[in-house]
Design a protein around this motif. Sequence first.
Motif, PDB file in Angstrom:
ATOM      1  N   ASN A  36       1.051  -1.470  -0.291  1.00 38.64           N
ATOM      2  CA  ASN A  36       0.303  -0.052   0.641  1.00 38.64           C
ATOM      3  C   ASN A  36       0.951   1.347   0.301  1.00 38.64           C
ATOM      4  OD1 ASN A  36      -2.773   1.177   0.253  1.00 38.64           O
ATOM      5  ND2 ASN A  36      -2.359   1.358   2.387  1.00 38.64           N
ATOM      6  N   ALA A  37       2.117   1.161  -0.907  1.00 33.74           N
ATOM      7  CA  ALA A  37       2.391   2.399  -0.798  1.00 33.74           C
ATOM      8  C   ALA A  37       2.120   3.639  -1.511  1.00 33.74           C
ATOM      9  CB  ALA A  37       4.663   1.959  -1.404  1.00 33.74           C
ATOM     10  N   GLY A  38       1.414   3.725  -2.444  1.00 35.49           N
ATOM     11  CA  GLY A  38       1.331   5.045  -2.546  1.00 35.49           C
ATOM     12  C   GLY A  38       0.767   5.847  -1.081  1.00 35.49           C
ATOM     13  N   THR A  39      -0.519   5.264  -0.726  1.00 35.90           N
ATOM     14  CA  THR A  39      -1.650   6.175   0.270  1.00 35.90           C
ATOM     15  C   THR A  39      -0.490   6.457   1.344  1.00 35.90           C
ATOM     16  OG1 THR A  39      -2.916   4.034  -0.184  1.00 35.90           O
ATOM     17  CG2 THR A  39      -3.203   5.387   1.935  1.00 35.90           C
ATOM     18  N   GLU A  40       0.749   4.748   1.532  1.00 34.14           N
ATOM     19  CA  GLU A  40       1.451   5.396   2.776  1.00 34.14           C
ATOM     20  C   GLU A  40       2.147   6.478   2.149  1.00 34.14           C
ATOM     21  OE1 GLU A  40       3.811   3.273   6.420  1.00 34.14           O
ATOM     22  OE2 GLU A  40       2.036   2.969   5.768  1.00 34.14           O
ATOM     23  N   TYR A  41       2.712   6.479   1.486  1.00 34.09           N
ATOM     24  CA  TYR A  41       3.641   7.744   0.798  1.00 34.09           C
ATOM     25  C   TYR A  41       3.397   9.491   1.223  1.00 34.09           C
ATOM     26  CZ  TYR A  41       6.166  11.173  -2.054  1.00 34.09           C
ATOM     27  OH  TYR A  41       6.498  12.431  -2.771  1.00 34.09           O
TER      28      TYR A  41
END
Length: 844
Positions: free
Chosen positions: A767-772
């Motif tokens: 879920n790297a996009g939201t985490e970023y």
Amino acid sequence: MEPESFGFPFEPYSIQKDFMTELYKVLSDGKIGIFESPTGTGKSLSLICGSLKWLKDCDGKGPEAPESTVQPKANQPDWITALQNQSTSSKKQLELEKRKAELKKRIDRVREKENQEMFELATKDRRKKRLKRDAREKTEKYDDEFLLDDYESDDEKKASNRTDPKSNLSKEVQDLLAKFESKKKPSIGYEYDEDGDDDDALLEEQVKIYYASRTHSQLSQFVHEVSKTIYAKDIYEVSLASRKNLCINSDVNKLGHVNKINEACLDLQKKGSKKGPCKYLPAGDNTAKWNEFRDHALAQVRDIEDLVTVGEKLSTCPYYGSRSTVKSARLVVLPYQHLLHASTRESLGISLKNNIVIIDEAHNLMETMTSIYTVSLSLHQIQLAWNQLNLYIQKYRSRLLGKNVVYIKQILNIIKILIRHLTPKDEAQRKDSVMRVNDFLHTASIDHINMFKIQNYLQVSSLARKLNGFIDKAREKEEEDRQKELLKNPKATPAKPSPSLASSTLTLTQIESFLMALTNPDKDGRIVTSFGNAENPGVTIKYMLLNPADAFQPIVDEARSVILAGGTMEPISDFLNHLFPSVPESKIAHFSCGHIIPPTNLATITLDAGPSGQPLIFNYESRQDMKLMDEVGNAIANLCNVIPDGIVCFFPSFTYLDQVYKRWETANDGTILQRIEKKKKVFKEPRESNQVETTLRDYAMQIDSSDKSMGALLLCVVNGKMSEGINFSDSLGRGVIMIGLPFANRGSVELMEKMKYAQQYSARNANAGTEYYENLCMRGVNQSIGRAIRHRGDYATIILLDKRYATPRIGKKLPKWIGDHVEHVDKFGLIMGKTSKFFREKKA
């Protein structure tokens, strides 16, 4: 095994001991370290003492086993080759020790001389004060006109002004640096001339520590801290900076603009320069003068201003002198740009191989890396570059040799294509767009051009620099002709300056940077075209770096160990995912220490609802809700009654701050603002940088006024000038209030591309996009709320106004020293009680 003592200048706190112990271990293991230590906990001293103690112990252990330097002969037993290697290594070590002893002897000589000069100056100063006192006691009988000026002997004057009027450098910067590596012995009869430069080559192989931070003031503060430690007498330290900060040639540094200073400096080094040579640059083979500067630079722990003083005293350029000193130094202090930008590192001759890299104030490192490698051009700049280069080729076409004309025409063609891209004939095509680099090259029909050849030509030919000189000269000539015409006919209307010559911007240099960016890997960047909006009306094209990891990778690969340090480094996951994606987590150490204040000195509270019970959720949709604006205003008005002195309140953006403030002014005849102003005088963070200092001064004066019942409220913006680098200690920040979560505009094309990239290429997080996106927000929050507690005796309350702060996902992204002690309150009355009790206990 850690040392028993780190040589801290006073008894360290336990968290400082833990910090230094962990730092020592990370350096010993050759790992990457992410260190978080809140401001006010002595982070700089912990970094200094932990790393310099490790360096000292590293020297005491002797050299590590060398790589094989002797090639075995045919059928030669391995043990013979090993003995030969051992013998070579021993000789090299003996030679190194000899060189170190010689350097120490020279530096000790300089130190002794400087100490004597300081003693004589102090004695002279005492004598002068005594004479003045005696004069006053004699009712000031004698006038100052009879007082002798400070005397400087002829010998001293000669020593401080030695320079060869014929000295000149016939080549560019790289040639100058190459001369430092020459094996040639100096031929000038100077006290240092028994040593060539081969000793520097050996000394350069010693382990160094490169310390980088964002601003020159932070670097100077760090150097000052080093000078207070026991390591100051042994460590050889040098600071690097730009020509703008170090140039002592008044004709050059008066130009002001950093690019103009660089251009003028390089022009003075050209063979046959009419204005050159620079009197502060010794002849190329005058190693003795560079060695003299080096010895004085290393004799004391010096900051940039000190190096300028040394340069002026020795009539030697501090900019190039400091660069030549790096080889012999053990601690190199330099700005972010010098360390993080690959071509700048290369031009400075900085080698990170097997050395230590410490990056302080590293919380925004990824944004800094992205910014350094992002290049933006306006349509006006591109058109100006085309006009100027066209003038140049018209002037010199018949005199240009070789393939110059071919390459210049090719560059003109590329510039024309960029102009065409930004000025489409069809209005429907005037839409903001984002493209991969290869797609842009194909769409613009320049994918057949070898950009690497263009890059090489621009670098070798120095076209940008020569064009700038040509334009400056043409501008001077045009102004001269205009003045002559006015003398002939004073009543005539002055001719308007040529548009091509009106700007002093180094336009082709910026075009060059953009073209260089097009040679980066296709997946790592995007071309963003913007046709402007109400806030930013200009037409621009930008190369935007998406992947800071690739740009940072050479530093990780070369350095023995990399340390990232900051007051607030959370959320750590960003560093793991976007800066060190290919580094095994076992090679990364994370250390986060608590604060030196007792837990009772900080009250952090999250609040779900306002005084009337309305939920506090400041998402993008609800921010326009007038009732919510009133609710937060009433909440702040109530809190102003129980929080003494100064309160700093952070809003997500300037736009929202203005909207809310206007609502407070107008709703119910301004009742909300009137309620606040009964207890606190209200100040707003200005958008203009040059007004920030005045606002802060007025805010501080209000709190310091005699009317203790009337404090002040400062309304600020997350990621604004007030949210970073400014200390709201003691009464300046008894309360910090955070209004909502400052999420960036998710509709931004640039942000969407970064989130897409993070999601596509993250190997550690599904879920790297939201985490970023969340981490970008929380870094701003963490920097803002860290403004209040600045020292051991300080105390404050931090109030987070948004229901989402109570969720585990957001809560875990707060700094550990704050997040471990957060109280969650669902009703407003409870927060009033808790806050009142907190400050009553502090008064007791």
